[in-house]
Design a protein around this motif. Structure first.
Motif, PDB file in Angstrom:
ATOM      1  N   SER B  87       0.806  -1.224   0.000  1.00 63.65           N
ATOM      2  CA  SER B  87       0.000   0.000   0.000  1.00 63.65           C
ATOM      3  C   SER B  87       0.839   1.276   0.000  1.00 63.65           C
ATOM      4  O   SER B  87       0.301   2.359  -0.070  1.00 63.65           O
ATOM      5  CB  SER B  87      -0.954  -0.003   1.192  1.00 63.65           C
ATOM      6  OG  SER B  87      -0.227   0.021   2.380  1.00 63.65           O
ATOM      7  N   ARG B  89       2.211   3.089  -2.146  1.00 73.71           N
ATOM      8  CA  ARG B  89       2.198   3.138  -3.587  1.00 73.71           C
ATOM      9  C   ARG B  89       2.361   4.581  -4.025  1.00 73.71           C
ATOM     10  O   ARG B  89       1.422   5.365  -3.935  1.00 73.71           O
ATOM     11  CB  ARG B  89       0.863   2.543  -4.052  1.00 73.71           C
ATOM     12  CG  ARG B  89       0.758   2.531  -5.506  1.00 73.71           C
ATOM     13  CD  ARG B  89      -0.308   1.619  -6.023  1.00 73.71           C
ATOM     14  NE  ARG B  89      -0.134   1.650  -7.468  1.00 73.71           N
ATOM     15  CZ  ARG B  89      -0.776   0.885  -8.310  1.00 73.71           C
ATOM     16  NH1 ARG B  89      -1.643   0.015  -7.866  1.00 73.71           N
ATOM     17  NH2 ARG B  89      -0.558   0.991  -9.595  1.00 73.71           N
ATOM     18  N   ASN B  92      -0.146   6.228  -6.298  1.00 70.59           N
ATOM     19  CA  ASN B  92      -1.546   6.185  -5.901  1.00 70.59           C
ATOM     20  C   ASN B  92      -1.609   6.620  -4.443  1.00 70.59           C
ATOM     21  O   ASN B  92      -1.162   5.902  -3.552  1.00 70.59           O
ATOM     22  CB  ASN B  92      -2.075   4.755  -6.087  1.00 70.59           C
ATOM     23  CG  ASN B  92      -3.450   4.549  -5.482  1.00 70.59           C
ATOM     24  OD1 ASN B  92      -3.664   4.841  -4.305  1.00 70.59           O
ATOM     25  ND2 ASN B  92      -4.371   4.063  -6.263  1.00 70.59           N
ATOM     26  N   PHE B  93      -2.138   7.813  -4.231  1.00 71.01           N
ATOM     27  CA  PHE B  93      -2.074   8.414  -2.914  1.00 71.01           C
ATOM     28  C   PHE B  93      -2.707   7.555  -1.828  1.00 71.01           C
ATOM     29  O   PHE B  93      -2.293   7.571  -0.682  1.00 71.01           O
ATOM     30  CB  PHE B  93      -2.752   9.790  -2.947  1.00 71.01           C
ATOM     31  CG  PHE B  93      -2.609  10.502  -1.658  1.00 71.01           C
ATOM     32  CD1 PHE B  93      -1.461  11.208  -1.373  1.00 71.01           C
ATOM     33  CD2 PHE B  93      -3.592  10.408  -0.692  1.00 71.01           C
ATOM     34  CE1 PHE B  93      -1.297  11.818  -0.161  1.00 71.01           C
ATOM     35  CE2 PHE B  93      -3.437  11.021   0.534  1.00 71.01           C
ATOM     36  CZ  PHE B  93      -2.292  11.729   0.798  1.00 71.01           C
ATOM     37  N   TRP B  94      -3.732   6.794  -2.160  1.00 72.41           N
ATOM     38  CA  TRP B  94      -4.524   6.066  -1.172  1.00 72.41           C
ATOM     39  C   TRP B  94      -3.942   4.678  -0.875  1.00 72.41           C
ATOM     40  O   TRP B  94      -4.387   4.012   0.043  1.00 72.41           O
ATOM     41  CB  TRP B  94      -5.962   5.898  -1.682  1.00 72.41           C
ATOM     42  CG  TRP B  94      -6.523   7.182  -2.186  1.00 72.41           C
ATOM     43  CD1 TRP B  94      -7.227   8.091  -1.460  1.00 72.41           C
ATOM     44  CD2 TRP B  94      -6.400   7.734  -3.506  1.00 72.41           C
ATOM     45  NE1 TRP B  94      -7.540   9.171  -2.242  1.00 72.41           N
ATOM     46  CE2 TRP B  94      -7.053   8.978  -3.498  1.00 72.41           C
ATOM     47  CE3 TRP B  94      -5.792   7.319  -4.676  1.00 72.41           C
ATOM     48  CZ2 TRP B  94      -7.136   9.797  -4.627  1.00 72.41           C
ATOM     49  CZ3 TRP B  94      -5.870   8.135  -5.798  1.00 72.41           C
ATOM     50  CH2 TRP B  94      -6.534   9.349  -5.764  1.00 72.41           C
ATOM     51  N   GLY B  95      -3.022   4.230  -1.705  1.00 76.38           N
ATOM     52  CA  GLY B  95      -2.486   2.880  -1.516  1.00 76.38           C
ATOM     53  C   GLY B  95      -3.531   1.823  -1.825  1.00 76.38           C
ATOM     54  O   GLY B  95      -3.414   0.674  -1.406  1.00 76.38           O
ATOM     55  N   GLY B 306       5.572   5.355  11.246  1.00 82.77           N
ATOM     56  CA  GLY B 306       4.828   6.175  10.293  1.00 82.77           C
ATOM     57  C   GLY B 306       3.394   6.342  10.765  1.00 82.77           C
ATOM     58  O   GLY B 306       2.543   5.551  10.424  1.00 82.77           O
ATOM     59  N   GLY B 307       3.139   7.330  11.576  1.00 80.14           N
ATOM     60  CA  GLY B 307       1.780   7.654  12.006  1.00 80.14           C
ATOM     61  C   GLY B 307       1.237   6.811  13.143  1.00 80.14           C
ATOM     62  O   GLY B 307       0.178   7.108  13.681  1.00 80.14           O
ATOM     63  N   TRP B 461       6.004   6.427   2.024  1.00 79.59           N
ATOM     64  CA  TRP B 461       5.043   6.885   3.018  1.00 79.59           C
ATOM     65  C   TRP B 461       5.298   8.349   3.372  1.00 79.59           C
ATOM     66  O   TRP B 461       4.385   9.173   3.409  1.00 79.59           O
ATOM     67  CB  TRP B 461       5.145   6.007   4.279  1.00 79.59           C
ATOM     68  CG  TRP B 461       4.121   6.330   5.327  1.00 79.59           C
ATOM     69  CD1 TRP B 461       2.934   5.708   5.509  1.00 79.59           C
ATOM     70  CD2 TRP B 461       4.197   7.368   6.331  1.00 79.59           C
ATOM     71  NE1 TRP B 461       2.261   6.295   6.563  1.00 79.59           N
ATOM     72  CE2 TRP B 461       3.008   7.307   7.073  1.00 79.59           C
ATOM     73  CE3 TRP B 461       5.148   8.337   6.655  1.00 79.59           C
ATOM     74  CZ2 TRP B 461       2.731   8.171   8.133  1.00 79.59           C
ATOM     75  CZ3 TRP B 461       4.878   9.201   7.703  1.00 79.59           C
ATOM     76  CH2 TRP B 461       3.687   9.115   8.433  1.00 79.59           C
ATOM     77  N   HIS B 464       4.518  10.940   0.648  1.00 86.41           N
ATOM     78  CA  HIS B 464       3.075  11.183   0.585  1.00 86.41           C
ATOM     79  C   HIS B 464       2.608  12.030   1.758  1.00 86.41           C
ATOM     80  O   HIS B 464       1.790  12.931   1.606  1.00 86.41           O
ATOM     81  CB  HIS B 464       2.312   9.853   0.611  1.00 86.41           C
ATOM     82  CG  HIS B 464       2.051   9.321  -0.759  1.00 86.41           C
ATOM     83  ND1 HIS B 464       1.870   7.982  -1.008  1.00 86.41           N
ATOM     84  CD2 HIS B 464       1.927   9.934  -1.949  1.00 86.41           C
ATOM     85  CE1 HIS B 464       1.657   7.812  -2.298  1.00 86.41           C
ATOM     86  NE2 HIS B 464       1.692   8.974  -2.885  1.00 86.41           N
ATOM     87  N   TYR B 465       3.128  11.695   2.927  1.00 84.13           N
ATOM     88  CA  TYR B 465       2.704  12.418   4.126  1.00 84.13           C
ATOM     89  C   TYR B 465       3.089  13.888   4.011  1.00 84.13           C
ATOM     90  O   TYR B 465       2.274  14.778   4.274  1.00 84.13           O
ATOM     91  CB  TYR B 465       3.347  11.787   5.369  1.00 84.13           C
ATOM     92  CG  TYR B 465       2.904  12.424   6.654  1.00 84.13           C
ATOM     93  CD1 TYR B 465       1.629  12.174   7.159  1.00 84.13           C
ATOM     94  CD2 TYR B 465       3.733  13.293   7.354  1.00 84.13           C
ATOM     95  CE1 TYR B 465       1.212  12.765   8.339  1.00 84.13           C
ATOM     96  CE2 TYR B 465       3.320  13.890   8.529  1.00 84.13           C
ATOM     97  CZ  TYR B 465       2.059  13.621   9.021  1.00 84.13           C
ATOM     98  OH  TYR B 465       1.633  14.217  10.184  1.00 84.13           O
ATOM     99  N   LEU B 468       0.856  15.687   1.630  1.00 87.91           N
ATOM    100  CA  LEU B 468      -0.456  15.976   2.219  1.00 87.91           C
ATOM    101  C   LEU B 468      -0.382  17.207   3.122  1.00 87.91           C
ATOM    102  O   LEU B 468      -1.230  18.096   3.060  1.00 87.91           O
ATOM    103  CB  LEU B 468      -0.918  14.747   3.015  1.00 87.91           C
ATOM    104  CG  LEU B 468      -2.319  14.782   3.589  1.00 87.91           C
ATOM    105  CD1 LEU B 468      -3.352  14.955   2.486  1.00 87.91           C
ATOM    106  CD2 LEU B 468      -2.602  13.491   4.346  1.00 87.91           C
ATOM    107  N   ARG B 469       0.650  17.249   3.967  1.00 90.25           N
ATOM    108  CA  ARG B 469       0.787  18.390   4.878  1.00 90.25           C
ATOM    109  C   ARG B 469       1.020  19.679   4.092  1.00 90.25           C
ATOM    110  O   ARG B 469       0.490  20.735   4.419  1.00 90.25           O
ATOM    111  CB  ARG B 469       1.946  18.181   5.860  1.00 90.25           C
ATOM    112  CG  ARG B 469       1.763  17.069   6.892  1.00 90.25           C
ATOM    113  CD  ARG B 469       0.403  16.865   7.406  1.00 90.25           C
ATOM    114  NE  ARG B 469      -0.072  17.724   8.473  1.00 90.25           N
ATOM    115  CZ  ARG B 469       0.042  17.484   9.792  1.00 90.25           C
ATOM    116  NH1 ARG B 469       0.670  16.449  10.219  1.00 90.25           N
ATOM    117  NH2 ARG B 469      -0.478  18.285  10.665  1.00 90.25           N
TER     118      ARG B 469
END
Lengths: 177, 502
Positions: B87, B89, B92-95, B306-307, B461, B464-465, B468-469
């Motif tokens: 995931s 990926r 693809n933002f959503w995995g 990661g989160g 990861w 992408h993170y 998003l921020r």
């Protein structure tokens, strides 16, 4: 998925409140109904829909079934908070401190067993035998396993699309910023 | 750039006019053009930013180019297992669908899906291959109109612009002293990746004494000839390092050994030798598995960095504790792949693989055409020496402000500041602080931001993170729309339908 404790609880409540409720609403008319068998009537969907005649004050057979499935679902949410604390502790024993999808799936087994007995004690089902011979068993098993499977599948994909921040925030639904 | 211009920390439009550098207007510029830029641009395009508002300043045409180079140099190639999961990926933002679903579809098999739902308990992790990543990135770059945003050429400076915003100065070709162009952007993003490889001082000495000698290589330098020679005539090779790359090198050597049936011998020196599981009482009760020199960890960091729970614990610590802890969590390690372990166990048994806890003191070319490696064992300090034919150094890459002239210049001119480990200090939105309040913002993502509150910044990861921020922050500033659940679902539907973004 790597959850924080708060993320776990939020995820569970969110999944139950959305797909859990939707699936329960959808499936209840189709699960074998104990109330019908007790009345010696054919256990078909048609019968269930036709027997919307109130059997008590404002109660139809379908209403009784809905009451049972939704009450079980509500208990699954409530007890779930305690389960999540247990899972969180177990997760801490793993080096990665994550919760593989397989764990999310198989935890239905202990949860369903506990839920079955708690439902009895809480009076969700009419008084009667609590073992395998219970007339509610079939309905309970079909409802719980399918609702669990649907929620599990939802968390593996659609949830990430619907809430793009979820997997970046330890499973939290309410994300600031 | 002339000296007058270089000396000024803040530039005006007239300064550039005087220097003969044409200025072009763009609302947003990203420098780097690799996967860090790609993750952010992909998201910005999905929230509706038009291609005409984005400039991608890069020496590479395609976003996967630099990643592809790293994969090929580190023996991962196109088919090696990446240190990533289904995931994570990047295209693809959503995995979702993850790489496993893609692989299942392609192979018409349920195998990858069974693996991804039972990993890592009943099966080893599903790991995507390089080619899955390259192909996906290529397709997505095409969908979002990457080619229309790319501005080929190297970025040489980022300075504040008097009156607001920033200037990004770019060379317009790869030729020396090629004409410069300036981008005036209110928002600038920088994702420089790793500026160089870390070559051990003794190796540098050896190279200085023996110029043109190609018997030594860093794992990220081209060194196919070493495998060719070993496969042809056999020989002894020294491997240094205990990270993922060293494990790939060893695997490649084991393959060559079997394939060529040559007598390939491996001496492996590890400075930070891990003989047993490492406790981390600060983050929990579990210990990180370790044996035979290596820490065993599926990903660069434990997953919950990661989160998850580890991220929560670490971010609550004081800065000094946090940076030590983060460095320890991300110390060199390799994924626990059973077949790789079995190869090395066999090598130890048959005597062609020897691993030592030690450090090189010096390297010397011998008259009979070999290299003498003098080293000392770490615990006892006993000196030893080995004769080898080749040396491959897998001790890592360098990353820091000082290693990158562009970043060093930025920081000295009041954009960004170093964090305790010499990389860029970033705010919660991966924003860089300017020396005084400024209209506009500079953001950074990737390895250069390691050492802050987010741990796995240099993996898919983390890219992408950060995207998003940054996107959220840009939305707050009014540059773009926020990536809401609704827009996310809409964007996902377009991704699945392979709808080209306008």
């Amino acid at each position: 998925m790597s959850y924080t404790l708060s993320g776990r609880i939020q995820t569970r409540l969110f999944l139950i409140a959305t797909v859990g409720v939707a699936w329960t609403a959808l499936i209840t008319p189709f699960v074998p109904s104990s109330s019908l068998s007790q009345m010696g009537m054919a256990n078909t969907i048609m019968t269930k829909f036709m027997t919307t005649i109130p059997i008590g004050p404002q109660q139809s057979l379908l209403f009784v079934n809905y009451q049972m499935t939704f009450e079980t679902l509500g208990l699954m949410a409530g007890l779930g908070i305690a389960w999540e604390i247990v899972y969180h502790r177990l997760q801490g024993l793993r080096w990665d401190q994550d919760w593989p999808p397989l764990f999310s799936l198989v935890t239905v087994v202990p949860e369903a067993v506990a839920l079955w007995y708690v439902s009895w004690v809480a009076g969700v089902f009419p008084p009667g035998p609590t073992g395998f011979s219970s007339p509610e068993m079939e309905m309970f098993v079909i409802h719980i396993t399918t609702v669990w499977l649907v929620m599990w599948l939802f968390s593996l994909g659609p949830l990430r699309v619907m809430l793009p921040r979820w997997r970046y925030e330890g499973g939290a639904i309410l994300v600031r910023g | 750039m002339n000296e007058n211009l270089e000396a000024k920390k803040v530039w005006s439009d007239e300064d550039l006019l005087d220097a003969g550098i044409p200025v072009r207007e763009i609302p947003f510029a990203t420098i780097g053009g690799g996967l860090g830029s790609f993750a952010l641009v992909d998201l910005l395009r999905m929230v509706g930013v038009p291609t005409s508002d984005i400039a991608i300043v890069s020496v590479d045409r395609d976003p996967q180019n630099s990643f592809q180079r790293l994969c090929s140099a580190s023996q991962l190639g196109a088919d090696g297992p990446l240190r990533s999961d289904s995931s994570s990926r990047i295209d693809n933002f959503w995995g979702f669908p993850g790489y496993a679903l893609g692989a299942a579809w392609k192979r018409k098999s349920l195998g990858p899906l069974a693996r991804v739902t039972t990993e890592p308990i009943l099966a080893e992790y599903f790991t995507p291959t390089g080619s899955q990543v390259f192909d996906g990135v290529k397709r997505e770059a095409d969908r979002i109109g990457w080619a229309g945003m790319i501005q080929p050429g190297k970025a040489v400076a980022v300075r504040r612009r008097g009156g607001g915003g920033f200037f990004v100065i770019q060379e317009t070709s790869s030729a020396p002293s090629s004409p410069l162009v300036a981008w005036h952007a209110r928002y600038v993003h920088i994702a420089p990746g790793y500026p160089g490889v870390n070559i051990a001082p003794d190796l540098l000495d050896f190279r200085a004494i023996n110029p043109g000698d190609n018997r030594t290589a860093h794992s990220y330098e081209s060194h196919e000839h070493i495998y060719d020679s070993l496969a042809g005539r056999g020989g002894t090779v020294l491997i240094r390092g205990s990270g993922d790359t060293s494990a790939h090198l060893l695997h490649r050597l084991c393959i060559e050994r079997v394939r060529s049936d040559s007598d390939i011998r491996i001496v492996h020196l590890i400075r930070d030798f891990v003989a047993q599981p490492t406790p981390f009482p600060e983050v929990g009760r579990a210990r990180r598995p370790g044996r035979n020199g290596y820490s065993l960890q599926q990903f660069v960091f434990p997953r919950a960095a990661g989160g998850g729970e580890i991220a929560r614990i670490v971010s609550s610590k004081e800065e000094s504790v946090r940076s030590t802890l983060m460095a320890a969590l991300g110390a060199p390690s390799k994924p626990p792949i059973r077949s790789w372990e079995a190869e090395l166990d066999r090598g130890r048994r048959e005597g062609w693989y020897a691993v030592h806890h030690g450090e090189v003191d010096s390297l010397e070319a011998t008259p009979d055409g070999r290299i003498r490696v003098d080293w000392h064992a770490h615990d006892a300090g006993t000196p030893s020496s080995d004769l080898v034919d080749f040396i491959i150094d897998a001790t890592g890459v360098v990353c820091g402000i000082e290693a990158d002239p562009l970043l060093a210049d930025m920081v000295s001119c009041g954009i960004g500041s170093p964090n305790p480990i010499g990389r860029l200090a970033v705010g919660p939105a991966f924003d860089l602080a300017t020396s005084e309040p400024w209209d506009g913002r500079v953001y950074a993502s990737g390895a250069i931001t390691f050492g802050g509150t987010v741990i796995p910044v240099a993996v898919f990861w983390g890219l992408h993170y950060a995207a998003l921020r940054i996107c959220d922050d840009l939305a707050r500033q009014g540059f773009c729309r926020r990536f809401t659940p609704w827009r996310s679902m809409l964007a996902w539907a377009k991704w699945v339908g392979r709808v080209r973004l306008p």
